[in-house]
Design an enzyme around this catalytic site. Sequence first.
Site, PDB file in Angstrom:
ATOM      1  N   TYR A 136       0.820  -1.211   0.000  1.00 39.29           N
ATOM      2  CA  TYR A 136       0.000   0.000   0.000  1.00 39.29           C
ATOM      3  C   TYR A 136       0.860   1.270   0.000  1.00 39.29           C
ATOM      4  CZ  TYR A 136      -4.612  -2.103   0.882  1.00 39.29           C
ATOM      5  OH  TYR A 136      -5.804  -2.776   0.771  1.00 39.29           O
ATOM      6  N   LYS A 187       3.275 -15.275   2.259  1.00 37.74           N
ATOM      7  CA  LYS A 187       3.617 -16.124   1.113  1.00 37.74           C
ATOM      8  C   LYS A 187       5.141 -16.261   1.083  1.00 37.74           C
ATOM      9  CE  LYS A 187       1.469 -17.192  -2.320  1.00 37.74           C
ATOM     10  NZ  LYS A 187       1.092 -18.554  -2.778  1.00 37.74           N
ATOM     11  N   ASP A 220      -2.696 -18.163   0.944  1.00 37.49           N
ATOM     12  CA  ASP A 220      -3.750 -18.752   0.107  1.00 37.49           C
ATOM     13  C   ASP A 220      -4.427 -19.914   0.830  1.00 37.49           C
ATOM     14  OD1 ASP A 220      -1.331 -20.111  -0.102  1.00 37.49           O
ATOM     15  OD2 ASP A 220      -1.546 -20.602  -2.230  1.00 37.49           O
ATOM     16  N   ASP A 244      -6.381  -7.158   4.210  1.00 39.01           N
ATOM     17  CA  ASP A 244      -7.544  -6.537   3.581  1.00 39.01           C
ATOM     18  C   ASP A 244      -8.462  -7.620   3.030  1.00 39.01           C
ATOM     19  OD1 ASP A 244      -9.134  -4.439   2.465  1.00 39.01           O
ATOM     20  OD2 ASP A 244      -8.184  -4.785   0.522  1.00 39.01           O
ATOM     21  N   ASP A 248     -12.285  -9.264   4.665  1.00 36.51           N
ATOM     22  CA  ASP A 248     -13.571  -9.263   3.955  1.00 36.51           C
ATOM     23  C   ASP A 248     -14.133 -10.686   3.901  1.00 36.51           C
ATOM     24  OD1 ASP A 248     -13.470  -6.489   3.286  1.00 36.51           O
ATOM     25  OD2 ASP A 248     -14.302  -6.883   1.299  1.00 36.51           O
TER      26      ASP A 248
HETATM   27  C1  IPM Z   1     -10.454  -1.292   3.904  1.00 37.71           C
HETATM   28  C2  IPM Z   1     -10.565  -0.706   2.508  1.00 37.71           C
HETATM   29  C3  IPM Z   1      -9.370   0.199   2.239  1.00 37.71           C
HETATM   30  C4  IPM Z   1      -8.119  -0.680   2.189  1.00 37.71           C
HETATM   31  C5  IPM Z   1      -9.420   1.072   0.975  1.00 37.71           C
HETATM   32  C6  IPM Z   1     -10.682   1.855   0.857  1.00 37.71           C
HETATM   33  C7  IPM Z   1      -8.233   2.005   0.935  1.00 37.71           C
HETATM   34  O1  IPM Z   1     -10.733  -1.699   1.560  1.00 37.71           O
HETATM   35  O2  IPM Z   1     -10.307  -0.545   4.870  1.00 37.71           O
HETATM   36  O3  IPM Z   1     -10.542  -2.517   4.041  1.00 37.71           O
HETATM   37  O4  IPM Z   1      -7.836  -1.303   1.150  1.00 37.71           O
HETATM   38  O5  IPM Z   1      -7.430  -0.721   3.202  1.00 37.71           O
HETATM   39 MN    MN Z   2     -11.039  -3.702   2.425  1.00 48.07          MN
END
Ligand code: IPM
Ligand code: MN
Length: 350
Positions: A136, A187, A220, A244, A248
């Site tokens: 990032y 990884k 993975d 990240d 999710d």
């Molecule tokens: C998160 C989001 C952010 C990230 C984006 C919006 C910069 O996806 O906080 O999970 O990738 O960190």
């Molecule tokens: Mn995210």
Amino acid sequence: MTDLLLLPGDGIGPEVTAQVRRVAERLAGELKVEERLFGGASYDKHGTPLNDETLAEATAAKAVLMGAVGGPKWADAPRQLRPEAGLLNLRAGMEVFANLRPALCFGPLADASTLRREVVEGLDIMIVRELTGGVYFGHPRGIETLADGSKRGIDTQVYTTGEIERVARVAFELARGRRNKVTSAEKSNVMETGLLWREVVTALHAREFPDVTLEHMLADNCAMQLVKNPRQFDVIVTDNLFGDILSDEAAMLTGSLGMLPSAAIGAPGKPGLYEPIHGSAPDIAGQGVANPLAAILSFEMALRWSLGRADLADKLFAAVGRALEAGARTRDLGGTLSTAQMADAVIEAL
Ligand code: IPM
Ligand code: MN
Ligand code: NAD
């Protein structure tokens, strides 16, 4: 001094943070709450997603709670001025390197997940995501034009010993207060940073945390194990990008992305940054149907981690559980409640 700085942001961000404000007034009316434009909303007014005054206020507050940023409206803004860049600059500016993303399946929601009840019931994972380094932030980066007119895009994944150590230390310390197990995901089979990550975590474990069980897992495989048998995990520590994605994925184990809060913390005594892990949800923004619980639970984490009010955090957490127990469900959880009605249910339970 501001106790809580609210940065509503864009899309459903203002809708869910408005509910946090209501809950905060009900639970802790004495808190001094301020609010500022952030993300696309700030870009539209000030020409930048995060201006100097807002960053200064954020570093001077006790805690910052962000809604969400971004959306199609700003797709063509210059990259450094996009709402998401504002969020990265806020994380970097506040030096909040450890992002705690708890994936917790509330009992009444065990049937709301797309996975079977027996897989997710009782789930309680803490993902610790490195937040201010890795791909990032690494340099060089950019898109360059080659001699033949074609282009090359470059991102750089980079980590130092110190960056890995400090986030791993947070993970080991958290594990001691939980089920005493850390899974480190990288990884190392293909990435140099992965190899260094594994070495540093192994050494830190031997030196400072031999009492904690440490397991290494390729990222993975970790993604696969998360849906196969998620309850094998206690604390997962991983880099910025894998964190990240894995968080999710873990969110869906809990029923909905609209359920997952997060806390980003840095050095002791510095303000934390609290944010739901979901985005601005352009597909449902403006309809008043977003689930506000990820934002409300982010406030719960702020009470616990930055505002020194674990007592109120416990109360709020229990109230969310009771509201769900009583059947409160927004659309993402298979129900019909509006954003405000879901907050009403929490306030009633309080
Ligand atoms: C998160 C989001 C952010 C990230 C984006 C919006 C910069 O996806 O906080 O999970 O990738 O960190
Ligand atoms: Mn995210
Ligand atoms: P998203 O998280 O906004 O939405 C993904 C899906 O989940 C959508 O169908 C959405 O409706 C649903 N959803 C998300 N939050 C919800 C909630 N509280 N209640 C009910 N449903 C919810 O991800 P995306 O669509 O990939 O991204 C949209 C924008 O948000 C992009 O600009 C992205 O960069 C940004 N984003 C910001 C953050 C952040 O501010 N921390 C996080 C992720 C994405």
